[in-house]
Structure formats: structure tokens, C-alpha cells
Design an enzyme around this catalytic site. Sequence first.
Site, PDB file in Angstrom:
ATOM      1  N   ALA A   1       0.810  -1.222   0.000  1.00  0.00           N
ATOM      2  CA  ALA A   1       0.000   0.000   0.000  1.00  0.00           C
ATOM      3  C   ALA A   1       0.842   1.269   0.000  1.00  0.00           C
ATOM      4  CB  ALA A   1      -0.954  -0.006   1.180  1.00  0.00           C
ATOM      5  N   THR A   2       2.081   1.202   0.480  1.00  0.00           N
ATOM      6  CA  THR A   2       2.937   2.379   0.391  1.00  0.00           C
ATOM      7  C   THR A   2       3.106   2.751  -1.077  1.00  0.00           C
ATOM      8  OG1 THR A   2       4.092   1.791   2.421  1.00  0.00           O
ATOM      9  CG2 THR A   2       5.227   3.315   0.939  1.00  0.00           C
TER      10      THR A   2
ATOM     11  N   ASN B   1      -5.043   3.745  11.179  1.00  0.00           N
ATOM     12  CA  ASN B   1      -4.271   2.595  11.654  1.00  0.00           C
ATOM     13  C   ASN B   1      -3.957   2.641  13.152  1.00  0.00           C
ATOM     14  OD1 ASN B   1      -2.813   4.690  10.013  1.00  0.00           O
ATOM     15  ND2 ASN B   1      -1.112   3.925  11.245  1.00  0.00           N
TER      16      ASN B   1
ATOM     17  N   GLN C   1      -6.651  -0.414   6.286  1.00  0.00           N
ATOM     18  CA  GLN C   1      -7.148  -0.953   7.553  1.00  0.00           C
ATOM     19  C   GLN C   1      -8.618  -1.382   7.489  1.00  0.00           C
ATOM     20  OE1 GLN C   1      -5.359  -1.690  10.193  1.00  0.00           O
ATOM     21  NE2 GLN C   1      -3.444  -0.716   9.580  1.00  0.00           N
TER      22      GLN C   1
ATOM     23  N   HIS D   1      -0.859  -7.867   3.419  1.00  0.00           N
ATOM     24  CA  HIS D   1      -0.405  -8.335   4.742  1.00  0.00           C
ATOM     25  C   HIS D   1      -1.203  -7.763   5.906  1.00  0.00           C
ATOM     26  CE1 HIS D   1       2.121  -4.994   6.547  1.00  0.00           C
ATOM     27  NE2 HIS D   1       2.102  -4.567   5.303  1.00  0.00           N
TER      28      HIS D   1
ATOM     29  N   CYS E   1       9.506   5.826  18.955  1.00  0.00           N
ATOM     30  CA  CYS E   1      10.923   6.058  19.247  1.00  0.00           C
ATOM     31  C   CYS E   1      11.622   6.488  17.972  1.00  0.00           C
ATOM     32  CB  CYS E   1      11.579   4.762  19.725  1.00  0.00           C
ATOM     33  SG  CYS E   1      11.472   4.548  21.487  1.00  0.00           S
TER      34      CYS E   1
HETATM   35  C1  LIG Z   1       0.261  -0.532   6.725  1.00  0.00           C
HETATM   36  C2  LIG Z   1      -0.343   0.660   6.118  1.00  0.00           C
HETATM   37  C3  LIG Z   1       0.147   1.211   4.928  1.00  0.00           C
HETATM   38  C4  LIG Z   1       1.372   0.664   4.231  1.00  0.00           C
HETATM   39  O1  LIG Z   1       1.112  -0.568   3.656  1.00  0.00           O
HETATM   40  P1  LIG Z   1       2.331  -1.512   3.188  1.00  0.00           P
HETATM   41  O2  LIG Z   1       1.658  -2.550   2.353  1.00  0.00           O
HETATM   42  O3  LIG Z   1       2.933  -2.058   4.435  1.00  0.00           O
HETATM   43  O4  LIG Z   1       3.271  -0.679   2.410  1.00  0.00           O
HETATM   44  C5  LIG Z   1      -0.489   2.300   4.397  1.00  0.00           C
HETATM   45  N1  LIG Z   1      -1.567   2.833   4.998  1.00  0.00           N
HETATM   46  C6  LIG Z   1      -2.075   2.341   6.137  1.00  0.00           C
HETATM   47  C7  LIG Z   1      -3.286   2.969   6.739  1.00  0.00           C
HETATM   48  C8  LIG Z   1      -1.475   1.250   6.741  1.00  0.00           C
HETATM   49  O5  LIG Z   1      -1.972   0.772   7.875  1.00  0.00           O
END
Ligand SMILES: *Cc1c(COP(=O)(O)O)cnc(C)c1O
Length: 406
Positions: free
Chosen positions: A75-76, A155, A183, A205, A330
Site C-alpha cells: 500500500a505504500t 491505523n 485498515q 499483509h 521512538c
Molecule cells: C500498513 C499501512 C500502509 C502501508 O502498507 P504496506 O503494504 O505495508 O506498504 C499504508 N496505509 C495504512 C493505513 C497502513 O496501515
Amino acid sequence: MAVKLPIYMDNHATTPVDPRVVETMLPYFTDTFGNAASRNHEFGWKAEEGVERGREQVAKLVGATPKEIIWTSGATESDNLAIKGVAEMYREKGNHIITEVTEHKAVLDTCKRLEKDGFEVTYLPVQKDGRIDLDDLRKAITAKTILITIMYANNEIGVVQPIAEIGSIAKEKGVFFHVDGVQAVGKIPVDVNKDNIDLLSISAHKLYGPKGAGALYVRRRNPRVQLAAIIDGGGHERGMRSGTLNVTGIVGFGKACEICQEEMPVESARLRGLRDRLKEAIFSQLDEVYVNGSMTYRLPHNLNISFAYVEGESMLMGINDIAVSSGSACTSATLEPSYVLKALGVGEDLAHTSIRFGIGRFNTQEEVDYVAARVVETVRRLRELSPLYEMAKEGVDMSKMQWNVH
Ligand SMILES: *Cc1c(COP(=O)(O)O)cnc(C)c1O
């Protein structure tokens, strides 16, 4: 009854891969290892079949058509592709983007990058309950606005935004609407048509699929969204995202979506029951505890609580057989409180002592009861050592105290 330790209750960070998903993926590492782009032999065709099945499964979960799903590494990348892709493609039309202060860093940092590139970004504040004010949104839209990007559910605090309402405002104003759905998808019903979503980021994931597999839903009609690619290469994914497809990841992603769709009604009710049980156990045994964010507009499996008069680090140490997240991040030198909690108006002390509980598919009632007992026992023990807590109990008004600062 003994529970197995440590207990994983950090399902917003990542989720374990469902064994049914693993089983579906396994043949694609060995017998069916082909490159989905190999068009002239059986190995390629089999891999492509797996990829296209995955596309159907992911699309179905969010009410899309398979052609509207673009595979990414997570998602990034989806957030980057959606925001930068629209920004570059529609730059002539306008240079204004609207987002909110509690977005994931994948959205915020992407917007920051675009600001350096001449774009203007409005960061909408959130109200005390964690939701944006729709009037703020309406007022922020200008003739130059090309994109609104607001997450479905947060999140950290699990707060669900008024996505369908935002979607209709965006549609009415002719502005594209991107949603970071990570989420929410697979946990609560998400429908790109009912919600008027034009772009939706999803990650495998976070819904019991493997890491390194993601998708971006890109609306094809009414309106059609075009994106400038950010990764160039072989022209895969209709030119929007080049690169050999992660076939095993995609096959697992698809299966994970199928399971989520089938089990969502039962699973979300069960997790809501566990979450409410955890909350009830903590609130009935402790005073000076506070929920962060709305309880009404919230993911069923999320709980985020601040415990007054305990120190964040000691709290985490006290419950170190339980995997949860805290509101302190941190960084290299300093201990920064969560920017999400800050945005809600939560004070620094309470932000530092917040705990995020993310209950998931594989958590049991026994685990929830164990976690509640450990939390209560730890908070009580730490408060016994706290002069501040004692003074508060004796009715000393702390805000009027004179502190000697050396
Ligand atoms: C985990 C997360 C991401 C990033 O997703 P990845 O697949 O780990 O890159 C983006 N947005 C939200 C709200 C997330 O919880």
C-alpha cells in the site's frame, strides 16, 4: 487455561498469513513458478491464470471490476502511485490536493514531496473524535483541486471516516477521490461504487495475506482515472506499473480477500465481542483510563486507550509478553508522541501512555482475558509507585500545582 506467550495483538501493524492462504500459494513457488508475462508457454499461462484469479478476488471484495485492479508491492506504493500519478497526469488542470493530518505516512510524505514540486496541499484537521468535518472539506475545495485523499480507517485509533459522504462531495465537485483503504478492506464492507471512490489502496499483509503484495483500484468509467506511472519498464499492468508480477503474493492476496469476504459478517461480530470484552474488563477495574477516538465510528477490532498516571515505557515493559503498539514513536533521539493522538487534542502525557490493541482472526477469548488481567495488574502496580496518582486521588488540583523546575 494456559495461553501461549507471547500474545500477538498488533494486527494493525501486520497480520499472520492464514494457513489456507499459505496452502494456496505453495504450488506457485514450485510447479507453477512461471512468469505471468510469458505468453508462449504453459508455465506462463498457469501463472497468468493465478494472477487473473487473484485480480477477480480482490476486485470482488471492493465491488470493482478485475480490470480496475493494478498490482503493486504494497500500500505504500499504491498510495504513491495514486497521489503522484494523479498529480503528474492532471497538473495542467490544477495543483491543489486535500488530505488530513492523521493520514498514514505513506500519504503524508508523498504529499510533502509534491509540495516541494510546486503542489499546494491542504491538511484538514480532525475533530476530537478523529473524523474530519465535512464543512471544512467543502470550504477547502477550489477550482485548482484535483485530488482528495482521505483514509477509510485510521491505523492507530481505528476511526472510520465518513467516506461515502466525502465521495459524493468529491463527485459533485469533479475532484478525484483516493482512499487509503488498508485498515478497512476485508474488515468492514467497502464498495468503490457506493462510496464514490476513484482510487483505493489495499495491502495483502493487513488482511491475512503475505507481505510485499498490494493493489491499487483505479476507476475506469464514470469518471475514468488516468495515472502517470512512477515505475517505468516493461509496460506491465497497462503501463501503470511495470515489473514482473509477484505471482505467489498475488495468488495469496486473492485467496485472503476471498476468505475475508466470506467470513466478514461472522468474524467482525466475533472480534467486536472480544474488543468490547477487553474494554469492559479494563474500564470496570481501572479509573483514569480514556478511549482515543470515536467508539461509534470505529473498526470492530480496534481499541486505543490512554492510561493516566503511568509511564509509557514502564507500561510496555510491564506487559512485555503481549505484542501491542504504543503512542510513543521512538525516533533516533527523541520520544515523539503519536501525531495522530496529538491531532485529536490528546495531551502529550496521555499520548505517551496510550496502547493500541489490534485484535485479529487468530486471537481467542482466553488471550483477551489474559491481556486484560495483565494490563490491569500492571497499571495498578505502576500507580502504586506514582506520587501524582496519589495526589490526584487525594483531590489535589494538579493544574494549580507549583513545580520547581531545576
Ligand atoms: C500498513 C499501512 C500502509 C502501508 O502498507 P504496506 O503494504 O505495508 O506498504 C499504508 N496505509 C495504512 C493505513 C497502513 O496501515
